[in-house]
Design an enzyme around this catalytic site. Structure first.
Site, PDB file in Angstrom:
ATOM      1  CG  HIS A  90      48.462  82.631  36.943  1.00 21.41           C
ATOM      2  ND1 HIS A  90      48.528  83.771  37.713  1.00 21.41           N
ATOM      3  CD2 HIS A  90      49.500  82.697  36.068  1.00 21.41           C
ATOM      4  CE1 HIS A  90      49.575  84.499  37.321  1.00 21.41           C
ATOM      5  NE2 HIS A  90      50.164  83.874  36.319  1.00 21.41           N
ATOM      6  CD  GLU A 123      45.881  80.807  41.541  1.00 17.94           C
ATOM      7  OE1 GLU A 123      46.486  80.381  40.531  1.00 17.94           O
ATOM      8  OE2 GLU A 123      46.366  81.637  42.308  1.00 17.94           O
ATOM      9  CB  CYS A 125      48.423  87.003  40.682  1.00 14.35           C
ATOM     10  SG  CYS A 125      47.409  86.477  39.289  1.00 14.35           S
ATOM     11  CB  CYS A 132      44.270  84.204  40.227  1.00 12.29           C
ATOM     12  SG  CYS A 132      45.252  83.353  38.989  1.00 12.29           S
TER      13      CYS A 132
HETATM   14  O1  LIG Z   1      48.454  83.293  41.311  1.00 14.42           O
HETATM   15  C1  LIG Z   1      49.366  82.693  40.703  1.00 14.42           C
HETATM   16  N1  LIG Z   1      49.139  81.447  40.162  1.00 14.42           N
HETATM   17  C2  LIG Z   1      50.049  80.816  39.367  1.00 14.42           C
HETATM   18  O2  LIG Z   1      49.780  79.725  38.881  1.00 14.42           O
HETATM   19  N2  LIG Z   1      51.259  81.433  39.131  1.00 14.42           N
HETATM   20  C3  LIG Z   1      52.246  80.782  38.270  1.00 14.42           C
HETATM   21  C4  LIG Z   1      52.593  81.569  37.035  1.00 14.42           C
HETATM   22  C5  LIG Z   1      54.026  81.206  36.800  1.00 14.42           C
HETATM   23  O3  LIG Z   1      54.095  80.000  36.023  1.00 14.42           O
HETATM   24  C6  LIG Z   1      54.560  80.946  38.194  1.00 14.42           C
HETATM   25  C7  LIG Z   1      55.279  82.123  38.815  1.00 14.42           C
HETATM   26  O4  LIG Z   1      56.587  82.128  38.372  1.00 14.42           O
HETATM   27  P1  LIG Z   1      57.758  82.922  39.111  1.00 14.42           P
HETATM   28  O5  LIG Z   1      57.642  82.634  40.611  1.00 14.42           O
HETATM   29  O6  LIG Z   1      58.986  82.370  38.504  1.00 14.42           O
HETATM   30  O7  LIG Z   1      57.530  84.387  38.809  1.00 14.42           O
HETATM   31  O8  LIG Z   1      53.444  80.655  39.004  1.00 14.42           O
HETATM   32  C8  LIG Z   1      51.547  82.636  39.684  1.00 14.42           C
HETATM   33  C9  LIG Z   1      50.642  83.282  40.474  1.00 14.42           C
HETATM   34  C10 LIG Z   1      50.918  84.627  41.039  1.00 14.42           C
HETATM   35  O9  LIG Z   1      51.924  84.672  41.913  1.00 14.42           O
HETATM   36 ZN   LIG Z   2      47.296  84.263  39.179  1.00 16.07          ZN
END
Ligand SMILES: O=c1[nH]c(=O)n([C@H]2C[C@H](O)[C@@H](COP(=O)(O)O)O2)cc1CO
Ligand SMILES: [Zn+2]
Length: 162
Positions: free
Chosen positions: A80, A82, A106, A109
């Site tokens: 992710h 963060e 999330c 994170c």
């Molecule tokens: O806190 C976050 N930070 C983050 O970088 N992500 C990334 C992980 C995935 O590559 C994408 C989420 O994919 P999707 O919306 O298709 O479920 O975003 C997802 C989150 C949680 O939502």
């Molecule tokens: Zn995350």
């Protein structure tokens, strides 16, 4: 012509703009997340976007959201934004810093943000607000004294010719 310009970017526009620009590096076809970590005195400390760990090829790993086999989805592999920004910081402590992020962090994170000593989260989109992950994230940040507030969009469009 001795007065300063009036239409310069605000700090919030500047840092959220950099977070969004960082997200444009993401290879995720569905959600591109970018973030920018800033010190209390408005110095940029780190940036990140969601992507695969070093050495894991963007072309060899899956970017699918769904599949019978979880090993064929992105969720078990992607780092992710963060976490990438926190782990990429080479300068020591992030205590008291702020993080600008294009999507609400999330729960995983949130744990990293809390443990790194980051005290403020400025987010743009909150499209997963009804999920257990984001509800847990807010609960932990409330307990840990991490403030979070939504970025106030100004509607300004920034055009950069590349
Ligand atoms: O806190 C976050 N930070 C983050 O970088 N992500 C990334 C992980 C995935 O590559 C994408 C989420 O994919 P999707 O919306 O298709 O479920 O975003 C997802 C989150 C949680 O939502
Ligand atoms: Zn995350």
């Amino acid at each position: 012509m001795n007065a300063k310009r009036k239409d310069y970017l605000s700090w919030d526009e500047y840092f959220m703009g950099i977070a969004m620009l960082s997200g444009m590096r993401s290879k995720d076809p569905n959600t591109q997340v970018g973030c920018c970590i800033v010190s209390q005195d408005n110095k940029i400390l780190s940036m990140g976007y969601n992507g695969l760990p070093n050495g894991c090829s963007d072309d060899e790993y899956p970017w699918a959201r769904e599949g019978d086999d979880p090993l064929e989805t992105k969720y078990v592999y992607a780092v992710h934004s963060e976490l990438n920004a926190i782990l990429n910081y080479g300068g020591g402590s992030l205590k008291g810093a702020k993080i600008y992020v294009s999507l609400f962090p999330c729960n995983e994170c949130a744990k990293a943000i809390i443990q790194a000593g980051i005290k403020e989260v400025i987010y743009d989109c909150d499209k997963y607000e009804d999920t257990a992950s984001v509800i847990a994230s807010k609960r932990m940040m409330d307990s840990a004294g991490v403030r979070y507030y939504q970025y106030h969009r100004t509607g300004r469009e920034v055009k950069i010719k590349l």
